[in-house]
Each structure stands twice: as C-alpha cells, then as structure tokens.
Design an enzyme around this catalytic site. Structure first.
Site, PDB file in Angstrom:
ATOM      1  N   PHE A 147     -12.502  -1.169  -0.201  1.00  0.00           N
ATOM      2  CA  PHE A 147     -12.327  -0.409  -1.441  1.00  0.00           C
ATOM      3  C   PHE A 147     -10.868  -0.367  -1.893  1.00  0.00           C
ATOM      4  CE2 PHE A 147     -12.376   2.077   2.387  1.00  0.00           C
ATOM      5  CZ  PHE A 147     -11.207   2.813   2.317  1.00  0.00           C
ATOM      6  N   TYR A 148     -10.018  -1.240  -1.370  1.00  0.00           N
ATOM      7  CA  TYR A 148      -8.593  -1.238  -1.700  1.00  0.00           C
ATOM      8  C   TYR A 148      -8.317  -1.974  -3.013  1.00  0.00           C
ATOM      9  CZ  TYR A 148      -7.155   0.451   2.969  1.00  0.00           C
ATOM     10  OH  TYR A 148      -6.949   1.190   4.108  1.00  0.00           O
ATOM     11  N   GLY A 149      -8.923  -1.494  -4.077  1.00  0.00           N
ATOM     12  CA  GLY A 149      -8.686  -2.104  -5.375  1.00  0.00           C
ATOM     13  C   GLY A 149      -9.108  -1.172  -6.490  1.00  0.00           C
TER      14      GLY A 149
ATOM     15  N   THR B 292      -2.992  -4.595  -3.543  1.00  0.00           N
ATOM     16  CA  THR B 292      -4.064  -4.563  -4.552  1.00  0.00           C
ATOM     17  C   THR B 292      -4.467  -3.178  -5.049  1.00  0.00           C
ATOM     18  OG1 THR B 292      -5.752  -4.540  -2.787  1.00  0.00           O
ATOM     19  CG2 THR B 292      -5.099  -6.697  -3.670  1.00  0.00           C
TER      20      THR B 292
ATOM     21  N   LYS C 237     -11.585  -1.799   6.687  1.00  0.00           N
ATOM     22  CA  LYS C 237     -12.200  -0.472   6.605  1.00  0.00           C
ATOM     23  C   LYS C 237     -13.231  -0.456   5.486  1.00  0.00           C
ATOM     24  CE  LYS C 237      -8.269   1.867   6.453  1.00  0.00           C
ATOM     25  NZ  LYS C 237      -7.323   0.878   7.005  1.00  0.00           N
TER      26      LYS C 237
END
Length: 333
Positions: free
Chosen positions: A51-53, A20, A83
């Site tokens: 926050f991986y996007g 992502t 995380k």
C-alpha cells in the site's frame, strides 16, 4: 553479516516507502539509481509495502517489478520484505484468512514474476483475529513455496511468542531509534534475542528528526511541507518539538564528540544496542543520502562511547507519542 531466513543480508537495509508513498513519486531513473547504489554497497534487505503509494496504492510494488524487469540479474541478490494486510482506503488491518490470502496473492501478482516474495508480513496486527489464525494462513503460503518466510510488524512480545509457535518468524519489524527505544524495555528485544529473530528497525532517524537538518521550529515547519502526514504526529508539533530540542542537541553534541554525523551516530547506537540483532532500514531518494547513511559502516562506536551516550541521553526525557493518541492503539499489539 546478519542472516534472515538463511539469506545473508547487509547490516543496514533499505526502505523503499519514500520512493512512492507521496503525491509525486520519484522518477524511475532516479529511483533505480538509488536502488542500484544501495545494492552495490551490500544493502540488500529491501523493505516494501503493498500500500506504499497514492495513485495507485500498489506503486511501490509496481516500481519493484519495473526495476527487476530492467535488472533481472539483481533479483536473487535482494531479500525482499513486503508489508500488506491493510485495507487500502482505511489502512485498517484485517487478519482474516481470506483478506490476508488476497493480500499475498496481490503482492505476488504485482511483482509480475520478476522477483520471489521472500518475506511477507502484515503491517499491523488485527486485534479482532487471533494471531494464530493469521499465521496458519501465511504458513500455508510458505509450505506451498509461494513465499519464503513470514515476518511480524508492530507487535508485542507475547504476540511474537504466539506467532512463532505456529510458523517460524524470520524477522520482527518495529520502530526503533534514539527517540523510540520502547523495545529495550517492553520485552520485544528480549524475546527476539531469545528466539534469535532479527529486529528490522524502521524510522531509525525518527522521520527526519535525527538527520541533523531540523534544528529549529522553523526548520521543522519547512521540512514538514514535503511530508504532509508529519503534521499529524506528536513529535512534529512545534510545541512538542521545542520540548525535545535539548535531547536533539545532546545527540548532536555526542555525534560531534565521537567524530560522526547525527545519522551515523543514530544508526550505530541502535545497532550497538541490538548487539548484532538490529538491522536498520533507512530510506532515501538520493544516492548522496544513501551513501551518507551507509557511511556509518565505516565508523564504530566503542563500548565506552556507547556507555557514555546511554548515560548522557538518559538525562533527557522524550516528549510526545511515536504517532499520536488515535494511532497508538495499533502499535505493539
């Protein structure tokens, strides 16, 4: 099988960031296929991020919610580590109780009740907030049953000791690969072994350098087109890469000698170094690459081969920082 907070996990985990955190995320159908394959092969330690996007930053969590809505029977088979604790816009860590609490609650909200948050960890340590303060906040979530356990990411050995005195640390996530072996000498592996804390090794292929696909500066430039952030990292500078080519070639030669691919050798080496303590979490967006990564479990590195590899690789200096000079201060705090 390794055990994280009482949960049996496979010896190789699965990193979800690459599905992502890019301009165009992997379509659900393809992502679900990879996730299902990884799980079917015992790769059940899943590493995700709040926050991986890109748009929205929570795309990684939203993907997980959709996955577990479609496959609710898999929720209890997966150990989910997430995380958080970073500002979405600046990616600066904030260890204050209010911010960390909001981060945990946000993760839980985006999972939409489809899956319990097994492990929460702040992606980086806030140097302006005592680690004890942050850990006391997270201990409250463990005590209330909202999360199962607490982890640490990119920390120093001293921080691990201080945090563990407040709440049991279930896992420590750090960058660990043939290119980045700092934890063997900076006390992190020693303290984790002493406290029986599993080490979760992210970027075990050094962001692609150890996949066997990058052999020339031209390969490097072509590879980096798909991952724009790489141009900011020292080891993806053409000049630094050229200096590291002899090391890469030595890795390739050792892998061939031992009858392995570079990824297989790269995984087996760090797993052997940890002697059961290290769980690599390579990411992948395809079943074929996931299968290739997990095939390392069908190979083995003998003590003699491990010793030979250490001796050979010690002859080659590693050039460049793990990230760059600007970001170095956020690591191993």
């Amino acid at each position: 099988m390794p055990i994280v907070s009482g949960f049996k996990v496979g010896p190789i985990g699965f990193g979800l960031m690459g599905l992502t955190w890019k301009p165009k995320q992997t379509p659900d159908e393809e992502a679900f296929e990879v996730m299902n394959y990884a799980l079917s092969q015992g790769s059940n330690y899943w590493d995700a991020g709040e926050f991986y996007g890109v748009d929205p930053p929570t795309s990684n969590l939203d993907l997980l919610a959709r996955y577990f809505e479609k496959y609710p029977e898999n929720a209890n088979k997966v150990f989910l580590s997430v995380k958080g604790g970073l500002d979405f816009k600046t990616l600066v860590p904030d260890g204050n109780p209010d911010f960390v609490s909001k981060s945990v609650e946000n993760v839980i909200a985006h999972l939409r009740g489809t899956k319990k948050l097994d492990l929460f960890q702040c992606a980086r340590v806030d140097p302006n907030v005592p680690i004890e303060t942050t850990m006391k906040t997270l201990k409250g979530f463990v005590d209330s049953g909202k999360i199962s356990c607490v982890g640490l990411s990119e920390v120093s050995a001293e921080t691990i000791k201080r945090a563990h005195a407040v709440v049991p640390i279930a896992a420590v996530e750090v960058e660990y690969s043939l290119f980045s072996r700092d934890i063997e000498t900076n006390g992190i592996m020693d303290i984790c072994r002493k406290l029986s804390i599993p080490i979760i090794a992210y970027s075990p292929f050094c962001r692609g350098l150890l996949t066997g696909r990058i052999k020339t500066v031209e390969d490097l430039k072509e590879f980096a087109k798909s991952f724009p952030f790489l141009e900011y990292l020292d080891r993806f500078s053409p000049d630094v890469f050229a200096k590291n080519l002899p090391f890469l070639q030595a890795v390739e030669q050792l892998a061939k000698k031992f009858g392995m691919t570079m990824p297989e050798f790269s995984l087996l080496f760090i797993m052997a170094s940890g002697n059961g303590l290290v769980i690599p979490i390579p990411g992948s967006t395809s079943v074929s690459r996931t299968k290739s990564n997990l095939n390392a479990l069908n190979k083995s590195l003998s003590p003699e081969q491990f010793k030979e590899a250490k001796e050979v690789l010690s002859k080659y200096p590693i050039y460049g920082l793990r990230y760059n000079e600007q970001l170095a201060g956020t690591l191993s705090v």
